[in-house]
Design an enzyme around this catalytic site. Structure first.
Site, PDB file in Angstrom:
ATOM      1  CE  LYS A 176      -2.558  -1.446   4.126  1.00  0.00           C
ATOM      2  NZ  LYS A 176      -2.188  -2.670   3.247  1.00  0.00           N
ATOM      3  CB  THR A 177       3.580   2.041   2.269  1.00  0.00           C
ATOM      4  OG1 THR A 177       2.349   2.483   3.463  1.00  0.00           O
ATOM      5  CG2 THR A 177       4.415   3.798   2.227  1.00  0.00           C
ATOM      6  CD  GLU A 219      -0.281   3.299   3.196  1.00  0.00           C
ATOM      7  OE1 GLU A 219      -0.489   2.648   3.657  1.00  0.00           O
ATOM      8  OE2 GLU A 219       0.710   4.660   3.039  1.00  0.00           O
TER       9      GLU A 219
END
Length: 459
Positions: A124-125, A168
């Site tokens: 995600k990051t 996110e």
């Protein structure tokens, strides 16, 4: 489900935030102020984040007290705030609308024309960061909220226009079910957070609910090589674009992958059997090929020009704690990585093994007792990819020790693994045994990075 809508707040409404000093809450506070709300907050301690809030005209009371609740139009709080917190109790007694942090972020998404949510068990990051750089290259002035430190924005927050928001979408405790995305990315779906989810089917069901929240006029980008991710979009009511390294089911896919001398992949991105663009990433690992494909598909769906996509992907050099080179010690490369799930560990160690290191050392700090218990065998198998392994004590995070699992239990399953319960001892052991040309990777979502900084002389 909370029926509150931030759009119903009057102009210049006041918002009070309990636990405002957290990295996510402070970012949301700055965004709320940008939209014209009068923001106040409280936190247990003074920090650089609370000082920055004060400098930007957001008053912060130190210490929770019912007296901090004057007459706000909305009160928000972090998950770390107890239900009997004096401020939270008073707000509810006065009938003031109250939102938890994830609910607040979901409401903030409704203030943007194109809110973009990046979801998935892993990546995600990095994917959020890659997409952010692409949108910056496209000059669309995005607002960026990322779960790590992105050097190009000098932190985790960039406030841009009211058109694009990139953030996110965390699945833990189903926080992302409060979100309202126009565009969603599903990177992958695996078992994790088993202290909350019953089993993998529960996780897939949760992701499926998340995809149902996507704007029907919008778009979902999904990894076609991930069978579980594919299950989550089976009933989606919007356009879906698929990406993957396997071109069988993908709209966007990679071909002609080569690695340069630093292990950075060069490859062609195809769209429906025709070459779309060629890229040379500045980060390592097959997982980053997947992340870049997701970003390319998302950016293309938003109408971003190919050259801006290429520049953004090639500009990305990683975020903090994602295969981050911390420094060197006597010819040994010191790396820190956030990996705390078996799949992430395997990806990180495979990446390291593809690089010209003599031996790959790993100092692994398990993250939470529940995750260590649930994935004990998987951890043991993944960690065997390291040439030398040191297992540190479990980082408890939100959990309390109940005696059911110990780091020794993990070390005992791995041939030649060493368990050590003191960071200073680990540092000394490594200094005495590593050789020039080796790599040492400190790994985990806790504070194990302290060892990397100590080895590199950066403390």
């Amino acid at each position: 489900m909370n029926t509150f809508s931030i759009r119903n707040l009057k102009p210049n409404a006041s918002v009070h935030m309990i636990g405002i000093g957290g990295i996510s809450m402070s970012a949301l506070a700055h965004i709320l102020r940008y939209f014209g709300y009068h923001v106040t907050g409280s936190d247990a301690n003074v920090s650089d984040l609370t000082k920055k809030l004060e400098e930007n005209g957001i008053p912060v009371a130190i210490g929770q007290s019912a007296d901090n609740i004057k007459s706000p139009d909305l009160v928000c709080y972090t998950a770390a705030i107890a239900e009997d917190d004096a401020e939270l109790v008073k707000a509810r007694s006065l009938g003031i609308p109250v939102l938890e942090r994830a609910e607040l972020l979901g409401q903030i998404m409704t203030l943007y024309q194109f809110p973009i949510a990046v979801a998935g068990t892993h990546g995600k990051t990095t994917t959020t960061s890659m997409l952010s750089l692409v949108l910056l290259e496209a000059a669309v002035d995005p607002t960026i909220l990322v779960g790590g430190v992105l050097p190009q924005i000098d932190g985790n927050l960039r406030i841009g226009s009211k058109e694009y928001l990139v953030c996110e979408a965390c699945e833990y405790v189903e926080s992302f079910l409060h979100f309202h995305p126009y565009l969603s990315i599903i990177t992958n779906v695996e078992a994790d957070h088993m202290d909350y989810f019953r089993d993998l089917s529960h996780i897939i069901s949760s992701f499926e609910k998340f995809t149902s929240l996507n704007d029907p006029a919008g778009h979902i980008i999904v990894n076609s090589d991930d069978a579980n991710a594919m299950k989550t979009v089976k009933n989606a009511q919007c356009k879906i674009t698929y990406y993957g390294i396997n071109d069988k089911n993908a709209d966007f896919f990679a071909k002609n992958v080569q690695l340069d001398e630093n292990g950075h992949p060069k490859f062609d991105i195809y769209f429906q059997k025709e070459i779309y663009l060629s890229v040379h990433l500045q980060v390592t690992g097959e997982h980053n090929i997947y992340n870049s494909l997701a970003v390319c598909a998302a950016a293309a769906s938003l109408g971003v020009e190919k050259e801006a996509i290429k520049r953004g992907l090639e500009t990305f050099g990683g975020t903090k704690r994602r295969f981050e080179k911390i420094g060197e010690y006597n010819g040994t490369t010191i790396i820190d990585d956030y990996a705390h799930h078996p799949t992430e560990i395997r990806a990180t160690l495979n990446t390291a093994r593809e690089m010209p290191f003599q031996k790959v050392w790993c100092v692994f700090q398990p993250h939470t007792y529940s995750r260590t218990q649930a994935f004990l065998d998987d951890f043991a198998q993944a960690l065997q990819l390291a040439d030398r392994l040191i297992v540190a004590d479990i980082y408890p995070a939100r959990e309390k020790y109940d005696g059911s699992i110990h780091a020794c239990d993990l070390a005992a399953q791995i041939p030649n693994a060493v368990y050590m319960n003191d960071f200073g001892a680990i540092e000394r052991y490594i200094r005495q045994n590593v050789q020039p040309g080796d790599a040492v990777i400190t790994m985990g979502a806790g504070n194990v990075c302290q060892i990397a900084y100590a080895l590199a002389g950066r403390i």
